[in-house]
Design an enzyme around this catalytic site. Structure first.
Site, mmCIF file in Angstrom:
data_model
loop_
_atom_site.group_PDB
_atom_site.id
_atom_site.type_symbol
_atom_site.label_atom_id
_atom_site.label_comp_id
_atom_site.label_asym_id
_atom_site.label_seq_id
_atom_site.Cartn_x
_atom_site.Cartn_y
_atom_site.Cartn_z
ATOM 1 N N CYS A 92 0.911 -1.305 -0.056
ATOM 2 C CA CYS A 92 0.119 -0.015 -0.029
ATOM 3 C C CYS A 92 0.853 1.312 0.111
ATOM 4 C CB CYS A 92 -1.110 -0.131 1.289
ATOM 5 S SG CYS A 92 -2.372 1.043 0.781
ATOM 6 N N ARG A 126 -12.409 6.492 -0.931
ATOM 7 C CA ARG A 126 -11.173 5.437 -0.732
ATOM 8 C C ARG A 126 -11.787 3.922 -1.498
ATOM 9 N NH1 ARG A 126 -7.688 7.361 2.709
ATOM 10 N NH2 ARG A 126 -6.684 5.033 3.068
ATOM 11 N N HIS A 192 -3.502 -5.618 2.404
ATOM 12 C CA HIS A 192 -3.005 -5.913 3.740
ATOM 13 C C HIS A 192 -3.793 -7.045 4.166
ATOM 14 C CE1 HIS A 192 -1.676 -1.562 4.338
ATOM 15 N NE2 HIS A 192 -2.533 -1.203 3.786
HETATM 16 N N1 GLN Z 1 -1.974 6.915 2.513
HETATM 17 C C1 GLN Z 1 -2.308 5.741 1.247
HETATM 18 C C2 GLN Z 1 -3.632 5.948 0.691
HETATM 19 O O1 GLN Z 1 -4.588 6.274 1.327
HETATM 20 C C3 GLN Z 1 -1.806 4.512 1.599
HETATM 21 C C4 GLN Z 1 -2.887 3.974 2.672
HETATM 22 C C5 GLN Z 1 -2.328 2.626 3.239
HETATM 23 O O2 GLN Z 1 -1.154 2.290 3.273
HETATM 24 N N2 GLN Z 1 -3.363 1.818 3.656
HETATM 25 O O3 GLN Z 1 -3.759 5.936 -0.646
#
Ligand code: GLN
Length: 241
Positions: A92, A126, A192
Site C-alpha cells: 500500500c 477510498r 493488507h
Molecule cells: N496513504 C495511502 C492511501 O490512502 C496509503 C494507505 C495505506 O497504506 N493503507 O492511498
C-alpha cells in the site's frame, strides 16, 4: 542465514502489516532455516549485503510524507540489494513509494524511490474492502486475498507487470483490473490483511528467493497450511459478495 529487514516499521505498518514479518520469520523457523529480523528506523542506513527480504508496509499519507525523503535516500542501497538478488515486498503506502510520485488530495506531492515505473494520485473516495486477485508469479497462478484501504490510484508504466488481475475489489485504481506490481523479485501490492498469513504461497516465494540468494535452491519443505487456506477461502468468499 536469511535476514528480513522491515523498513521504518514505526511509521509504515498499518492494518497488521507486522504480521507479514512474523509469518516469514516463523515459516523459516519451522523449517529450521536460520533467520534474523533487523528493522531499520529513520536515520539508519540499509545494509544491502545483509537484507534478503526487505519489507515496506503501508501508512497514512501523513506517515508516508514523514518517511518519503528518507526512503529515497536508501534508493541506491535498495537498488544494490535487489540487483544482488534480494526480494522486496511493499504494501500500500510502501507500494506507492516504489514509484515516481504520490500526489495527495491537496495536490501535495511526495517523490518516491522510482524503483518501479508507476505513479499514484489520490482519487475521490477510498477503495476499501476485501480483495480477491488472480496472481501470477514465476508462471504459476495463485489466489491472492486480503484487505485494501487506500485513496491512491496507481497506474503502472507500460513495461511493468501487475502482480495479478482483480477478481473482486478495487486493486490499483478500481479501473484497469490490475493489482500490484511484479518486477523481478520486487512485489508491490495494496493488500493488507495482513497479506502473508492468508497467502502462505507468497511468503514461501519470498523465502525461496532469499535462500536462492544464498545459493540454496532446494524446494521448501511443505507446512501444514490448512488454517491459512481456510482463512483465505473465507476472505475470498467475503470479497466475492
Ligand atoms: N496513504 C495511502 C492511501 O490512502 C496509503 C494507505 C495505506 O497504506 N493503507 O492511498
Amino acid at each position: 542465514m536469511i535476514t528480513i529487514v522491515p523498513v521504518y516499521p514505526q511509521l509504515l505498518s498499518i492494518y497488521a502489516d507486522r504480521g507479514n514479518v512474523i509469518v516469514l520469520e516463523q515459516r523459516a523457523r519451522w523449517r529450521e532455516i536460520d533467520v534474523a529480523v533487523h528493522p531499520i528506523a529513520v536515520g539508519d542506513d540499509l545494509d544491502a549485503a545483509n537484507a534478503d527480504i526487505i519489507l515496506i508496509g503501508g501508512g497514512q499519507d501523513r506517515d508516508q510524507a514523514l518517511v518519503a525523503d528518507e526512503l529515497r535516500r536508501q534508493t541506491p542501497a535498495l537498488r544494490s540489494a535487489i540487483a544482488d538478488g534480494a526480494a522486496l515486498l511493499a504494501v500500500c503506502g510502501g507500494f506507492q513509494l516504489l514509484g515516481h510520485r504520490y500526489r495527495g488530495h491537496q495536490g501535495d506531492e511526495m517523490i518516491g524511490t522510482g524503483l518501479v515505473d508507476l505513479e499514484t494520485e489520490a482519487g475521490d473516495g477510498r477503495l476499501i474492502g476485501n480483495v480477491l486477485v488472480e496472481a501470477t508469479v514465476n508462471g504459476m497462478r495463485h489466489d491472492l486475498v486480503g484487505f485494501e484501504n487506500h485513496a491512491g490510484r496507481t497506474t503502472l508504466g507500460s513495461n511493468v507487470a501487475p502482480l495479478g488481475r482483480v477478481i473482486a475489489g478495487g486493486g490499483n485504481n478500481g479501473l484497469d483490473g490490475l493489482e500490484g506490481c511484479l518486477d523481478g523479485r520486487v512485489v508491490g501490492t495494496y493488500i493488507h490483511g495482513p497479506l502473508l498469513p492468508k497467502n502462505p504461497w507468497l511468503a514461501d516465494q519470498l523465502l525461496a528467493w532469499a535462500l536462492d540468494r544464498h545459493g540454496v535452491t532446494t524446494s521448501l519443505e511443505p507446512l501444514d497450511d490448512r488454517l491459512a487456506h481456510l482463512a483465505a477461502a473465507r476472505a475470498a468468499d467475503l470479497a466475492r459478495r
